[in-house]
Design an enzyme around this catalytic site. Structure first.
Site, PDB file in Angstrom:
ATOM      1  N   HIS A 185      59.959  67.425  57.386  1.00 25.62           N
ATOM      2  CA  HIS A 185      60.036  66.453  56.302  1.00 25.62           C
ATOM      3  C   HIS A 185      60.753  67.093  55.121  1.00 25.62           C
ATOM      4  O   HIS A 185      60.604  68.288  54.879  1.00 25.62           O
ATOM      5  CB  HIS A 185      58.631  65.996  55.897  1.00 25.62           C
ATOM      6  N   LYS A 191      49.104  55.361  56.952  1.00 28.76           N
ATOM      7  CA  LYS A 191      48.756  55.045  55.563  1.00 28.76           C
ATOM      8  C   LYS A 191      47.337  54.488  55.560  1.00 28.76           C
ATOM      9  O   LYS A 191      46.901  53.978  56.562  1.00 28.76           O
ATOM     10  CB  LYS A 191      49.719  53.992  54.993  1.00 28.76           C
TER      11      LYS A 191
END
Length: 451
Positions: free
Chosen positions: A285, A166
């Site tokens: 994912h 992130k």
């Protein structure tokens, strides 16, 4: 006199067959059906069987050119859902001949392609599928599976640790690689591209791949462990996706990643075949899954998407966290975690498993726990998921007051402490709140993370 009679007719006359004995080769489906007011349950269940197999709204003369009995889906059992009014579980059996071999895409187009917009139903949800060995054997399945992955990585007897880098959007490739290096050097096994990091103006895919590969090799040299970064190969076309996977292979990295629902099953299966042929692990994912699985009465349960992924191919897949959720959710999650990992799973309605599933040695998929977890969850996660899992701490690593590497150290220390405690016979569920503080005495990084 014509040999057939046109006109609208009741589906249940043809497609509701309560006496049917299911075959070992049938694909079985459990649908949660909510009929419109005034539509009987048998008619609704039969309508689902018809519309997802051979049926149309009227009799057509070409029906006479084929053996309907051989090809039709059959609703063979209906039960009311306890505690819900006007909800039923309709069990449907599909003959194997209706499906193309080795195509998850075709399986879904047949079973869920058309019937969900059906007027006689207020809502429809596919709760589970039984995939017979005769069909699952036409799929390659996961590129490598759990055992091969452990052997490639030389990591045994514990869950693997990951972390999503992130901020997910906006970093330059070089700074992104730096964040990867810090996490891997600190003790994580993997770092991860976010699902929506593909190839945007601020960071093109090739630059990211290069800097991440550099980070991996540097961290491997310093720690003596094999490291990986899930390089997201998802792209706008299949050709571009494979091009990215080829470049990852040329860099010598161990693993790539794909968003299998947005990318689509056809693309995913192509990538899985490439990964097996070229020794790449494949991390999956599930972006977009909640669009399909969130409504309790309409759509598809995630366990169906998980089974489909095991057939299409992937070595890791995100599977929720279980921690801090409701009890029922926990059982359901563990149900599809077993469907991902195990060879043979017994029917167990309390865990949402409607059918006994035999995967006949198709490789297993590692479930990935990620989303809002931190070091205090470690004992619970270790106990619930066991060794064959990937625990992914995003903010739980990068949010450490001292930075990424100490955050990674904290997670690794917490994990090793939990695994050691478990191996010594301690009860993680009960003593978890003691195990972590004890480990803090040996690790200032963990102590800082716990404050």
């Amino acid at each position: 006199s014509v040999g057939f009679k046109a006109g609208v007719k009741d589906y249940r006359l043809t497609y509701y067959t309560p006496d049917y004995e299911t075959k070992d080769t049938d694909i079985l489906a459990a649908f949660r059906v909510t009929p419109q007011p005034g539509v009987p349950a048998e008619e609704a269940g039969a309508a689902v069987a018809a519309e997802s197999s051979t049926g149309t709204w009227t009799t057509v003369w070409t029906d006479g050119l084929t053996s309907l009995d051989r090809y039709k889906g059959r609703c063979y059992h209906i039960e009311a859902v306890v505690g819900e009014e006007n909800q039923y579980i309709a069990y449907v059996a599909y003959p194997l001949d209706l499906f193309e071999e080795g195509s998850v895409t075709n399986m879904f187009t047949s079973i869920v392609g058309n019937v969900f917009g059906f007027k006689a139903l207020r809502a429809l949800r596919l709760e589970d599928l039984r995939i017979p060995p005769s069909y699952s054997k036409t799929f390659q399945g996961p590129p490598h599976g759990i055992q091969v992955e452990r052997d490639k990585l030389n990591k045994y007897g514990r869950p693997l640790l990951g972390c999503t880098i992130k901020p997910k959007l906006g970093l330059s490739a070089k700074n992104y690689g730096r964040a990867v290096y810090e996490c891997l050097r600190g003790g994580l096994d993997f770092t991860k591209d976010d699902e929506n990091v593909n190839s945007q103006p601020f960071m093109r895919w090739r630059d990211r791949f290069l800097f991440c590969a550099e980070a991996i090799y540097k961290a491997q040299a310093e720690t003596g462990e094999i490291k990986g970064h899930y390089l997201n190969a998802t792209a706008g076309t299949c050709e571009e996706m494979i091009k990215r996977a080829v470049f990852a292979r040329e860099l010598g990295v161990p693993i790539v990643m794909h968003d299998y629902l947005t990318g689509g099953f056809t693309a995913n299966t192509s990538l899985a075949h490439y990964c097996r042929d070229n020794g790449l692990l494949l991390h999956i994912h599930r972006a977009m899954h909640a669009v399909i699985d969130r409504q309790k009465n309409h759509g598809m349960h995630f366990r169906v998407l998980a089974k489909a992924l095991r057939m299409s191919g992937g070595d890791h897949i995100h599977a929720g966290t279980v921690v801090g959720k409701l009890e029922g959710e926990r059982e359901m999650t563990l149900g599809f975690v077993d469907l991902l990992r195990d060879d043979y799973i017994e029917k167990d309605r309390s865990r949402g498993i409607f059918f006994t599933q035999d995967w006949v040695s198709m490789p297993g998929v590692l479930p990935v726990a990620s989303g809002g977890i931190h070091v205090w969850h470690m004992p619970a996660l270790t106990e619930i998921f066991g060794d064959d899992s990937v625990l992914q701490f995003g903010g739980g690593t990068l949010g450490h007051p001292w930075g990424n590497a100490p955050g990674a150290v904290a997670n690794r220390v917490a994990l090793e402490a939990c695994v050691q405690a478990r191996n010594e016979g301690r009860d993680l569920a009960r003593e978890g709140n003691e195990i972590i503080p004890e480990a803090c005495n040996w690790s200032p990084e963990l102590a800082a993370a716990c404050e």
